[in-house]
Scaffold this motif. Structure first.
Motif, PDB file in Angstrom:
ATOM      1  N   LYS A 120       0.568  -1.252   0.076  1.00 56.32           N
ATOM      2  CA  LYS A 120      -0.231  -0.305   0.304  1.00 56.32           C
ATOM      3  C   LYS A 120       0.743   1.362   0.111  1.00 56.32           C
ATOM      4  N   ALA A 121       0.375   1.902  -0.299  1.00 58.91           N
ATOM      5  CA  ALA A 121       1.721   3.964  -0.988  1.00 58.91           C
ATOM      6  C   ALA A 121      -0.116   4.131  -0.869  1.00 58.91           C
ATOM      7  N   TYR A 122      -0.719   4.618  -0.005  1.00 61.57           N
ATOM      8  CA  TYR A 122      -1.732   5.797   0.411  1.00 61.57           C
ATOM      9  C   TYR A 122      -1.866   7.022   0.429  1.00 61.57           C
ATOM     10  N   GLY A 123      -2.460   7.797   0.413  1.00 61.96           N
ATOM     11  CA  GLY A 123      -2.689   9.442   0.342  1.00 61.96           C
ATOM     12  C   GLY A 123      -1.563   9.992   0.723  1.00 61.96           C
ATOM     13  N   ALA A 153       8.346  -0.656  -8.261  1.00 57.32           N
ATOM     14  CA  ALA A 153       7.232  -0.294  -7.430  1.00 57.32           C
ATOM     15  C   ALA A 153       6.763  -2.518  -7.570  1.00 57.32           C
ATOM     16  N   TRP A 154       6.579  -3.140  -7.050  1.00 56.46           N
ATOM     17  CA  TRP A 154       6.062  -4.727  -6.947  1.00 56.46           C
ATOM     18  C   TRP A 154       4.519  -4.860  -7.543  1.00 56.46           C
ATOM     19  N   PRO A 155       4.982  -5.800  -7.920  1.00 58.04           N
ATOM     20  CA  PRO A 155       3.335  -6.420  -9.411  1.00 58.04           C
ATOM     21  C   PRO A 155       1.885  -5.690  -7.760  1.00 58.04           C
ATOM     22  N   THR A 156       2.805  -6.156  -6.623  1.00 58.03           N
ATOM     23  CA  THR A 156       1.334  -6.181  -5.538  1.00 58.03           C
ATOM     24  C   THR A 156       0.954  -5.051  -4.916  1.00 58.03           C
ATOM     25  N   ALA A 157       1.976  -3.884  -5.434  1.00 60.20           N
ATOM     26  CA  ALA A 157       1.575  -2.687  -5.361  1.00 60.20           C
ATOM     27  C   ALA A 157       0.500  -1.917  -5.575  1.00 60.20           C
ATOM     28  N   GLU A 158       0.430  -0.901  -4.528  1.00 62.31           N
ATOM     29  CA  GLU A 158      -1.680   0.101  -4.343  1.00 62.31           C
ATOM     30  C   GLU A 158      -0.489   1.367  -4.167  1.00 62.31           C
ATOM     31  N   ILE A 159      -1.254   2.468  -5.234  1.00 66.80           N
ATOM     32  CA  ILE A 159      -0.749   2.924  -5.312  1.00 66.80           C
ATOM     33  C   ILE A 159      -2.443   4.506  -5.235  1.00 66.80           C
ATOM     34  N   ALA A 160      -2.692   4.509  -4.593  1.00 65.05           N
ATOM     35  CA  ALA A 160      -4.168   5.385  -4.256  1.00 65.05           C
ATOM     36  C   ALA A 160      -4.099   6.726  -3.575  1.00 65.05           C
ATOM     37  N   VAL A 161      -5.191   7.310  -3.637  1.00 62.60           N
ATOM     38  CA  VAL A 161      -5.646   8.783  -2.566  1.00 62.60           C
ATOM     39  C   VAL A 161      -5.822   7.999  -1.278  1.00 62.60           C
ATOM     40  N   MET A 162      -6.530   6.700  -1.456  1.00 61.24           N
ATOM     41  CA  MET A 162      -6.703   6.203  -0.202  1.00 61.24           C
ATOM     42  C   MET A 162      -7.389   4.326  -0.402  1.00 61.24           C
ATOM     43  N   ASP A 175     -25.398  -3.816  -0.409  1.00 59.90           N
ATOM     44  CA  ASP A 175     -24.491  -4.415   0.436  1.00 59.90           C
ATOM     45  C   ASP A 175     -23.486  -5.118  -1.233  1.00 59.90           C
ATOM     46  N   GLN A 176     -24.753  -5.791  -2.025  1.00 60.11           N
ATOM     47  CA  GLN A 176     -24.013  -6.151  -2.991  1.00 60.11           C
ATOM     48  C   GLN A 176     -23.286  -5.153  -3.996  1.00 60.11           C
ATOM     49  N   GLU A 177     -23.645  -3.696  -4.638  1.00 65.88           N
ATOM     50  CA  GLU A 177     -22.972  -2.203  -5.264  1.00 65.88           C
ATOM     51  C   GLU A 177     -22.480  -2.044  -4.007  1.00 65.88           C
ATOM     52  N   ARG A 178     -21.351  -2.046  -3.244  1.00 65.91           N
ATOM     53  CA  ARG A 178     -20.742  -1.325  -2.464  1.00 65.91           C
ATOM     54  C   ARG A 178     -19.891  -2.355  -3.130  1.00 65.91           C
ATOM     55  N   LYS A 179     -19.730  -3.612  -2.736  1.00 61.67           N
ATOM     56  CA  LYS A 179     -18.682  -4.725  -3.320  1.00 61.67           C
ATOM     57  C   LYS A 179     -18.242  -4.346  -4.491  1.00 61.67           C
ATOM     58  N   GLN A 180     -18.995  -4.284  -5.141  1.00 57.69           N
ATOM     59  CA  GLN A 180     -18.820  -4.036  -6.884  1.00 57.69           C
ATOM     60  C   GLN A 180     -17.712  -2.838  -6.802  1.00 57.69           C
ATOM     61  N   LYS A 181     -19.052  -2.135  -6.285  1.00 54.67           N
ATOM     62  CA  LYS A 181     -17.775  -0.260  -6.667  1.00 54.67           C
ATOM     63  C   LYS A 181     -16.184  -0.561  -6.137  1.00 54.67           C
ATOM     64  N   VAL A 182     -16.607  -1.265  -4.593  1.00 56.08           N
ATOM     65  CA  VAL A 182     -15.116  -1.697  -4.350  1.00 56.08           C
ATOM     66  C   VAL A 182     -13.990  -2.178  -4.784  1.00 56.08           C
ATOM     67  N   LYS A 183     -15.230  -3.660  -5.534  1.00 55.22           N
ATOM     68  CA  LYS A 183     -14.378  -4.599  -7.036  1.00 55.22           C
ATOM     69  C   LYS A 183     -13.507  -4.035  -8.076  1.00 55.22           C
ATOM     70  N   ASP A 184     -14.584  -2.602  -8.729  1.00 52.37           N
ATOM     71  CA  ASP A 184     -13.827  -1.513  -9.669  1.00 52.37           C
ATOM     72  C   ASP A 184     -13.417  -0.679  -9.221  1.00 52.37           C
ATOM     73  N   PHE A 227      -8.190   1.390  -9.523  1.00 48.00           N
ATOM     74  CA  PHE A 227      -6.568   1.841  -9.045  1.00 48.00           C
ATOM     75  C   PHE A 227      -5.699   1.185  -7.725  1.00 48.00           C
ATOM     76  N   ALA A 228      -6.631  -0.200  -7.543  1.00 49.20           N
ATOM     77  CA  ALA A 228      -5.370  -0.683  -6.398  1.00 49.20           C
ATOM     78  C   ALA A 228      -4.105  -1.309  -6.797  1.00 49.20           C
TER      79      ALA A 228
END
Ligand code: HXC
Length: 515
Positions: free
Chosen positions: A401-404, A422-431, A452-461, A466-467
């Motif tokens: 993680k490299a957030y914010g 960066a490793w392929p596992t890196a996630e660079i995002a605002v949060m 709940d389903q919508e939230r899961k989908q949005k997190v996945k998107d 970005f992640a």
């Protein structure tokens, strides 16, 4: 008197001076596990290398019957010697003589050896064991401290300054160590405070022991005033020698190179350290050992602000300064103390030509009222300032993680890192994905048939978008996305190619860091 008699006279004078505060006072010192000042210097420096000066200096005080007192060496030994083959200037306060208290001539001996150290560009080691300002000498002892603090400041960033607290270090005495680079403390022996338990009881009615107020653990774990904790004086001297092997002798030199050695891969394999579940922690020190020569890592301030790890390692025989978020403690978040700890270390490395390797895995700066009110804005800014100002080679690796603000602060390209991997596992995002989805898709989630389903989908998107390291790589903020097992090779190449790095900052008297 002929030469023979004069030599005999010299021997007699030396014998008297070398007795220090006498047998009884020495016995008292030994009973609590302390060596004498002279024994300490001999134990620390290379055999037979110590040369003492100003043995015959005497105090010049007159009041309170001081004119009737003989204080051998005025309670402090000063000299030069060799530490692991390198020259150093050293002083050690002698508690057996008037409690090692600091009078004018005592201070003059110290400032004289400090002047030598600065002029000869060799490290200064101060062994502190003192009841503080010599009360009978009044303002002259205060003046003595002022002269020492001034020189500590002049020498800062020019020669390494090492403070060893082997006894009381009370009152004004604490500020010289505080101005130096590294402070060593020893369990049950170190007692460091501005006002002691007696004064605290009188003024505030609070009762506390010396150990609880200013013992070794307190300064390593709570105040962050000390950098190295030892159980005994012997262990402490070993730590000083180890430190000396990593640092250059002055700001014009580089640290002495060591024979090149591979890491001990049997214990530390780069690809075996990171758990496959990105939410699970790992000990970043294993990664540091997996990357460094011989898997050696000399950690500094190990017990303080453990959410960040700092210390020295070697790559291809050369010293590097490591700054790494520690996912094992508070997910490696940046807070007031960890920002302070890392910023100071970055400045040390920059002053002494030590390249910086930064390992990034953090969720950002720690939120909360406590942190905001403790000044996380000001303290957090110290890290931005220190990295931005540092002109030594700066290599950054983002593992996860490299957030914010954490992404920016941990030596991003924007603060002029020379190489960011960066490793392929890196996630660079605002949060993080969860927080981000809840904010930017709040309306869609709330109005969905199944929120709940919508939230899961949005997190996945959000994760897909970005992640990962590729958005940052597409803008050139990451120089290379690399396989973990390529890391050491990439770091060593980046360090080699940066060896002659030479940049200058805008001309100014000095900046105004967020102290
Ligand atoms: C003169 C001192 C002294 C001092 C100790 N001694 N401190 N003499 N000035 N500051 C002398 C004692 O009188 C005694 O002398 C001998 O040293 C050993 O001290 P003891 O008290 O017997 O030893 P011990 O029981 O081990 O206690 C050590 C101690 C205690 C905890 C350090 O001595 C103490 O509390 N000292 C004062 C600490 C202090 O408050 N310092 C701050 C000073 S003001 P004899 O002849 O009996 O053997 C200050 C402000 C400067 O420093 C600000 C600059 C910015």
């Amino acid at each position: 008197m002929g030469l023979k008699e004069k030599s005999k006279d010299l021997k007699t004078r030396m014998k008297t001076a070398l007795k220090g505060g006498g047998e009884k006072a020495i016995e008292k010192q030994k009973a609590i596990g302390k060596l004498t000042a002279r024994e300490r210097i001999i134990a620390l420096l290379d055999p037979k290398s110590f040369h003492e000066y100003d043995l015959f200096v005497e105090h010049a005080a007159k009041d309170f019957d001081m004119n009737k007192k003989y204080l051998p060496g005025d309670g402090v030994l000063t000299g030069t010697g060799m530490l692991s083959g390198h020259p150093v200037c050293i002083y050690a306060q002698d508690f057996t003589v008037a409690g090692g208290s600091l009078g004018w001539m005592h201070a003059k001996k110290i400032t004289k050896i400090m002047d030598h150290a600065l002029k000869l560009k060799v490290p200064l080691i101060g062994i502190n064991d003192s009841g503080g300002a010599r009360i009978q000498e009044g303002v002259n002892s205060l003046a003595g401290y002022g002269e020492i603090f001034f020189r500590n400041t002049l020498a800062s960033g020019v020669i390494p300054q090492i403070s060893v607290i082997l006894g009381p270090c009370a009152g004004g005495a604490v500020y010289s160590p505080a101005l130096t680079d590294f402070v060593f403390v020893v369990e049950k022996i170190t007692k460091m405070f501005i006002t002691g338990p007696e004064v605290i009881k009188t003024v505030l009615g609070e009762e506390i022991s010396m150990e609880e107020l200013g013992g070794a653990r307190v300064h390593c774990e709570t105040t962050g005033n000390a950098h190295f904790y030892a159980e005994s004086e012997e262990e402490c001297f070993g730590q000083i020698k180890q430190l000396a092997s990593f640092i250059p002798w002055n700001n014009k030199k580089k640290a002495k190179p060591f024979p090149k050695k591979s890491p001990k891969t049997r214990h530390f394999k780069v690809d075996g350290i990171m758990p496959s579940d990105p939410k699970l922690p790992y000990d970043v020190r294993d990664l540091i050992r997996a990357l460094g020569d011989d898997s050696e890592f000399f950690e500094i301030q190990e017990l303080f602000a453990k959410n960040i790890v700092i210390g020295f390692s070697r790559m291809n025989g050369e010293t590097v300064g490591i700054v790494a978020n520690q996912p094992l403690v508070m997910a490696g978040v940046l807070d007031v103390d960890s920002s302070d700890k890392a910023a100071r270390f970055v400045r040390y490395c920059d002053s002494f030509n030590i390249p910086l390797v930064t390992l990034v895995d953090l969720p950002g700066y720690l939120p909360g009222v406590d942190q905001e009110h403790a000044g996380v804005i000001r303290h957090g800014a110290k890290l931005l300032y220190a990295y931005s100002e540092a002109t030594v080679p700066k290599i950054t690796l983002i593992t996860r993680k490299a957030y914010g603000g954490g992404y920016i602060a941990m030596c991003s390209h924007h603060l002029r890192a020379d190489f960011v991997f960066a490793w392929p596992t890196a996630e660079i995002a605002v949060m993080g994905p969860e927080g981000a989805a809840n904010i930017i898709f709040r309306k869609e989630i709330a109005s969905a048939a199944d929120p709940d389903q919508e939230r899961k989908q949005k997190v996945k998107d959000y994760k897909t978008k970005f992640a990962n390291p590729y958005v940052a790589a597409a803008y050139g903020y990451i120089d290379a996305v690399i396989e973990p097992n390529e890391t050491r090779k990439m770091l060593i190449h980046a360090l080699e190619i940066s060896e002659e790095k030479d940049i200058s900052m805008p001309k100014k008297k000095h900046g105004i860091p967020p102290f």
